[in-house]
Design an enzyme around this catalytic site. Structure first.
Site, PDB file in Angstrom:
ATOM      1  N   LYS A 195       0.783  -1.201  -0.095  1.00  0.00           N
ATOM      2  CA  LYS A 195      -0.017   0.221   0.029  1.00  0.00           C
ATOM      3  C   LYS A 195       0.795   1.285  -0.100  1.00  0.00           C
ATOM      4  O   LYS A 195       1.390   1.762   1.053  1.00  0.00           O
ATOM      5  CB  LYS A 195      -0.818  -0.093   1.233  1.00  0.00           C
ATOM      6  CG  LYS A 195      -2.148   0.568   0.978  1.00  0.00           C
ATOM      7  CD  LYS A 195      -2.433   2.004   0.966  1.00  0.00           C
ATOM      8  CE  LYS A 195      -2.108   2.997   2.141  1.00  0.00           C
ATOM      9  NZ  LYS A 195      -1.818   4.501   1.752  1.00  0.00           N
ATOM     10  N   SER A 248       4.491   7.135  10.453  1.00  0.00           N
ATOM     11  CA  SER A 248       4.454   7.793  11.762  1.00  0.00           C
ATOM     12  C   SER A 248       4.359   7.077  12.923  1.00  0.00           C
ATOM     13  O   SER A 248       3.852   5.889  12.930  1.00  0.00           O
ATOM     14  CB  SER A 248       3.554   8.858  11.879  1.00  0.00           C
ATOM     15  OG  SER A 248       2.081   8.236  11.543  1.00  0.00           O
ATOM     16  N   GLU A 269       9.105   0.852  11.304  1.00  0.00           N
ATOM     17  CA  GLU A 269      10.164   1.876  11.071  1.00  0.00           C
ATOM     18  C   GLU A 269       9.483   3.129  11.209  1.00  0.00           C
ATOM     19  O   GLU A 269       8.615   3.462  10.356  1.00  0.00           O
ATOM     20  CB  GLU A 269      10.846   1.719   9.583  1.00  0.00           C
ATOM     21  CG  GLU A 269      11.332   0.625   9.096  1.00  0.00           C
ATOM     22  CD  GLU A 269      12.795   0.206   9.729  1.00  0.00           C
ATOM     23  OE1 GLU A 269      13.170   1.124  10.837  1.00  0.00           O
ATOM     24  OE2 GLU A 269      13.268  -0.684   9.681  1.00  0.00           O
ATOM     25  N   CYS A 303      13.327  10.022   7.790  1.00  0.00           N
ATOM     26  CA  CYS A 303      13.079   9.653   9.420  1.00  0.00           C
ATOM     27  C   CYS A 303      14.327   9.731  10.118  1.00  0.00           C
ATOM     28  O   CYS A 303      14.535   9.837  11.354  1.00  0.00           O
ATOM     29  CB  CYS A 303      12.651   8.509   9.349  1.00  0.00           C
ATOM     30  SG  CYS A 303      13.549   7.050   8.382  1.00  0.00           S
ATOM     31  N   GLU A 399       9.357  15.295  16.261  1.00  0.00           N
ATOM     32  CA  GLU A 399       9.616  15.238  14.945  1.00  0.00           C
ATOM     33  C   GLU A 399       8.972  16.249  13.969  1.00  0.00           C
ATOM     34  O   GLU A 399       7.721  16.461  14.069  1.00  0.00           O
ATOM     35  CB  GLU A 399       9.380  13.859  14.243  1.00  0.00           C
ATOM     36  CG  GLU A 399       9.954  13.739  12.922  1.00  0.00           C
ATOM     37  CD  GLU A 399       9.577  12.045  12.658  1.00  0.00           C
ATOM     38  OE1 GLU A 399       8.827  11.818  12.671  1.00  0.00           O
ATOM     39  OE2 GLU A 399      10.640  11.830  11.901  1.00  0.00           O
TER      40      GLU A 399
HETATM   41  P1  NAP Z   1       1.437   8.210   8.020  1.00  0.00           P
HETATM   42  O1  NAP Z   1       0.250   8.590   8.273  1.00  0.00           O
HETATM   43  O2  NAP Z   1       2.076   7.356   9.269  1.00  0.00           O
HETATM   44  O3  NAP Z   1       1.534   7.320   6.555  1.00  0.00           O
HETATM   45  C1  NAP Z   1       2.336   6.252   6.525  1.00  0.00           C
HETATM   46  C2  NAP Z   1       1.372   5.198   5.729  1.00  0.00           C
HETATM   47  O4  NAP Z   1       0.427   4.463   6.502  1.00  0.00           O
HETATM   48  C3  NAP Z   1       0.701   5.694   4.742  1.00  0.00           C
HETATM   49  O5  NAP Z   1       0.645   4.924   3.498  1.00  0.00           O
HETATM   50  C4  NAP Z   1      -0.971   5.889   5.201  1.00  0.00           C
HETATM   51  O6  NAP Z   1      -1.758   6.045   4.116  1.00  0.00           O
HETATM   52  C5  NAP Z   1      -0.721   4.499   5.986  1.00  0.00           C
HETATM   53  N1  NAP Z   1      -1.803   4.910   6.875  1.00  0.00           N
HETATM   54  C6  NAP Z   1      -2.540   6.050   7.581  1.00  0.00           C
HETATM   55  N2  NAP Z   1      -3.387   5.752   8.572  1.00  0.00           N
HETATM   56  C7  NAP Z   1      -3.247   4.228   8.714  1.00  0.00           C
HETATM   57  C8  NAP Z   1      -3.811   3.356   9.530  1.00  0.00           C
HETATM   58  N3  NAP Z   1      -4.799   3.631  10.410  1.00  0.00           N
HETATM   59  N4  NAP Z   1      -3.583   1.894   9.324  1.00  0.00           N
HETATM   60  C9  NAP Z   1      -2.659   1.538   8.163  1.00  0.00           C
HETATM   61  N5  NAP Z   1      -1.968   2.429   7.523  1.00  0.00           N
HETATM   62  C10 NAP Z   1      -2.436   3.705   7.775  1.00  0.00           C
HETATM   63  O7  NAP Z   1       2.223   9.298   7.684  1.00  0.00           O
HETATM   64  P2  NAP Z   1       1.891  10.716   7.140  1.00  0.00           P
HETATM   65  O8  NAP Z   1       0.648  11.317   7.783  1.00  0.00           O
HETATM   66  O9  NAP Z   1       2.049  10.560   5.862  1.00  0.00           O
HETATM   67  O10 NAP Z   1       2.914  11.597   7.662  1.00  0.00           O
HETATM   68  C11 NAP Z   1       3.007  12.317   9.048  1.00  0.00           C
HETATM   69  C12 NAP Z   1       4.078  12.191   9.888  1.00  0.00           C
HETATM   70  O11 NAP Z   1       4.774  10.993   9.789  1.00  0.00           O
HETATM   71  C13 NAP Z   1       5.032  13.041   8.994  1.00  0.00           C
HETATM   72  O12 NAP Z   1       5.232  14.593   9.496  1.00  0.00           O
HETATM   73  C14 NAP Z   1       6.458  12.525   9.848  1.00  0.00           C
HETATM   74  O13 NAP Z   1       6.781  13.123  10.766  1.00  0.00           O
HETATM   75  C15 NAP Z   1       5.957  11.033  10.075  1.00  0.00           C
HETATM   76  N6  NAP Z   1       6.487  10.139   8.913  1.00  0.00           N
HETATM   77  C16 NAP Z   1       7.633   9.335   9.236  1.00  0.00           C
HETATM   78  C17 NAP Z   1       8.143   8.674   8.082  1.00  0.00           C
HETATM   79  C18 NAP Z   1       9.366   7.651   8.276  1.00  0.00           C
HETATM   80  O14 NAP Z   1      10.067   7.248   7.216  1.00  0.00           O
HETATM   81  N7  NAP Z   1       9.540   7.320   9.524  1.00  0.00           N
HETATM   82  C19 NAP Z   1       7.770   8.728   6.683  1.00  0.00           C
HETATM   83  C20 NAP Z   1       6.631   9.417   6.733  1.00  0.00           C
HETATM   84  C21 NAP Z   1       6.135  10.118   7.565  1.00  0.00           C
HETATM   85  P3  NAP Z   1      -2.195   7.353   3.711  1.00  0.00           P
HETATM   86  O15 NAP Z   1      -1.033   7.931   2.904  1.00  0.00           O
HETATM   87  O16 NAP Z   1      -3.291   7.244   2.887  1.00  0.00           O
HETATM   88  O17 NAP Z   1      -2.238   8.204   4.761  1.00  0.00           O
END
Ligand code: NAP
Ligand code: MG
Length: 496
Positions: A195, A248, A269, A303, A399
């Protein structure tokens, strides 16, 4: 602004992609028929509409992956050498499509085309090439028993694929994160439902096309484009054996709860707030360049971004001024412009989040270098240094996931270690010094999954990567990743 590509070329590359999801070797619409739009963050214009997968589509994909994993299937009976060849071929095809992938990454995520072409795409190919070799090298062991007559039993272990793996990835390195997940899972013999993030679905669709060309049997790799609800449906699905997530910490905790239903295996991760410790005896020019790269690479959307910069008092002003000067000269712009060093943030949401942290640093009294919006269209933020920051500031604790570093002075090695470790995260860390003993002492005392010495952001398919504390569970890459995608079976035979 000289763009490296004209509109018809972009139209051809984006237009040639499937807008559907890959399930059981076929490109299909979502069950609801709904689509969603992905946006170019440099222009705020719509790039493409793709299928909006939901729970029903996640279920269809899991069923396809389960069938492909069943005993006697093409994938389960395929010689491991052949499995390796297909994964290797996929790496070759990624390189053959280097420029298309780099263009898609730049358009969908915003990152500079040149960076995607030099880093994201070649590292993706390398991941498939490296992992292809493991397909024939994942082995069990023979272990003589300790409490019984060693000649009475033949005892050994087998390493078997865990089963159906759901893999949920973020938007910061869309293609490379897909490779980190998919390549080892396939090498281990698992089947996959991937996904991609809603912000950046396009490069995964091209990867799916190439996986079919490489000869993966139907259902071995399925791709469901969509939002968090599709991810949540995978994480809670009773027929998924393993979920691997990057994103996240907040969603990571949701994944753990959702996975509890059938106790599926989980690896995570998650985020970071990586400390970067610069001692006065460092090569100062190298420390300045390294510290700037640590936070500004990939728009700071890393990250492992070195977002807490701790500098020994006597060189604090020199290093902070050096990093601020570098920040001021970084060329921010459209990723397709050949001279661009930093692109826009990925979305309006991320832009609001990052500028919100800059505002909080300002009102908490930090000295701001940069800190402004760049241009009036696109999600561009200037590389930013918050000087004279304090540990209690929100921008130091949380973060940010953008090009914003908080700088603070320290007096000694013993003083800085507990401060650097005073975070719920433990993903990356770094140290700059010419003193070898101090470098390794510091590296050993920092509580993080990766510690860079006199460098930053060096990743390799052979090197395990993952987090301590709330930065995650398990390790990706290297040999360690196979803990995530294999089960150990012990076989005990009575020889009498
Ligand atoms: P996120 O919500 O954690 O998204 C990561 C992935 O999880 C996306 O594919 C997302 O789909 C999916 N997802 C969202 N809600 C979910 C749920 N309840 N169950 C399963 N999968 C789910 O991250 P984001 O909102 O894009 O970014 C927010 C913050 O996360 C950033 O500002 C940053 O601090 C952190 N982040 C960390 C990393 C890392 O490499 N560790 C990478 C990106 C972001 P959708 O795209 O449809 O939401
Ligand atoms: Mg996009």
């Amino acid at each position: 602004m000289t763009l490296a590509f004209d509109a018809p070329h972009i139209e051809r590359v984006v237009g040639s992609l499937s807008r559907k999801m890959l399930i059981n070797g076929e490109w299909v619409d979502s069950a609801s028929g709904e689509t969603f739009e992905t946006v170019n963050p440099a222009t705020e214009e719509v790039l493409a509409s793709v299928a909006k997968g939901g729970a029903e589509d996640a279920d269809r994909a899991v069923r396809a992956a389960r069938t492909a994993f069943e005993d006697g299937s093409a994938w389960r009976t395929m010689p491991h050498g052949q499995r390796g060849k297909i994964i290797h071929k996929l790496g070759d095809l990624v390189l053959e499509n280097l420029e298309e992938f780099a263009l898609l990454e730049s358009l969908d995520n915003g990152k500079p085309y040149a960076v995607a072409k030099a880093a994201d795409v070649p590292l993706t190919a390398d991941m498939f090439h490296y992992m292809s070799g493991w397909a024939t090298k994942i082995t069990g062991r023979t272990m003589p028993v300790s409490a019984w007559d060693p000649n009475a039993y033949l005892t050994f272990s087998l390493k078997e694929p865990t089963g159906v793996a759901a893999q949920i990835i973020p938007w910061n390195f869309p293609l490379l994160m897909a490779a980190w997940k998919v390549a080892p899972a396939l090498a281990a013999g698992c089947t996959v439902v991937l996904k991609p993030a809603e912000q950046t679905p396009l490069s995964a669709l091209l990867l799916g096309e190439l996986a079919l060309q490489a000869g993966l049997p139907p259902g071995v790799l399925n791709i469901v484009t969509g939002f968090g609800d599709a991810g949540a449906a995978l994480a809670s699905h009773p027929d998924v054996d393993k979920v691997a997530f990057t994103g996240s910490t907040e969603v990571g905790k949701e994944i753990v709860k959702a996975a509890a239903g059938n106790l599926k295996k989980v690896t995570l991760e998650l985020g970071g707030k990586s400390p970067n410790v610069v001692y006065a005896d460092a090569d100062i020019e190298k420390a300045i360049a390294g510290s700037a790269h640590a936070i500004f690479f990939n728009q700071g959307e890393c990250c492992v971004a070195g977002s807490r910069l701790y500098v020994e008092e006597s060189v604090y002003d020199q290093v902070v001024e050096g990093v601020a000067a570098r920040a001021a000269e970084i060329k921010v712009g459209n990723g397709l412009d050949a001279t661009t060093e930093m692109g826009p943030l990925v979305s309006q949401e991320q832009f609001d989040r990052v500028t919100g942290y800059i505002d909080s640093g300002r009102s908490d009294g930090a000295g701001i270098h940069g800190g402004t919006r760049v241009g009036d269209k696109g999600y561009f933020v200037a590389p930013t240094v918050l000087a004279g920051a304090r540990e209690d500031m929100k921008a130091v604790q949380e973060e940010i996931f953008g090009p914003v570093v908080a700088a603070m002075p320290f007096r000694s090695e013993d003083e800085i270690i507990p401060v650097a470790n005073n975070t719920n995260y433990g993903l990356g860390a770094g140290v700059f010094t010419k003193d070898v003993g101090k470098a390794y002492r510091t590296a050993k005392r920092l509580r993080a999954g990766t510690v860079w010495v006199n460098t930053w952001n060096v990743f390799d398919a052979t090197l395990p990567f993952g987090g301590y504390k709330e930065s995650g569970w398990g390790r990706e890459m290297g040999e360690d990743v196979f803990h995530n995608y294999t089960e150990t079976k012990t076989v005990i035979t009575d020889l009498s």
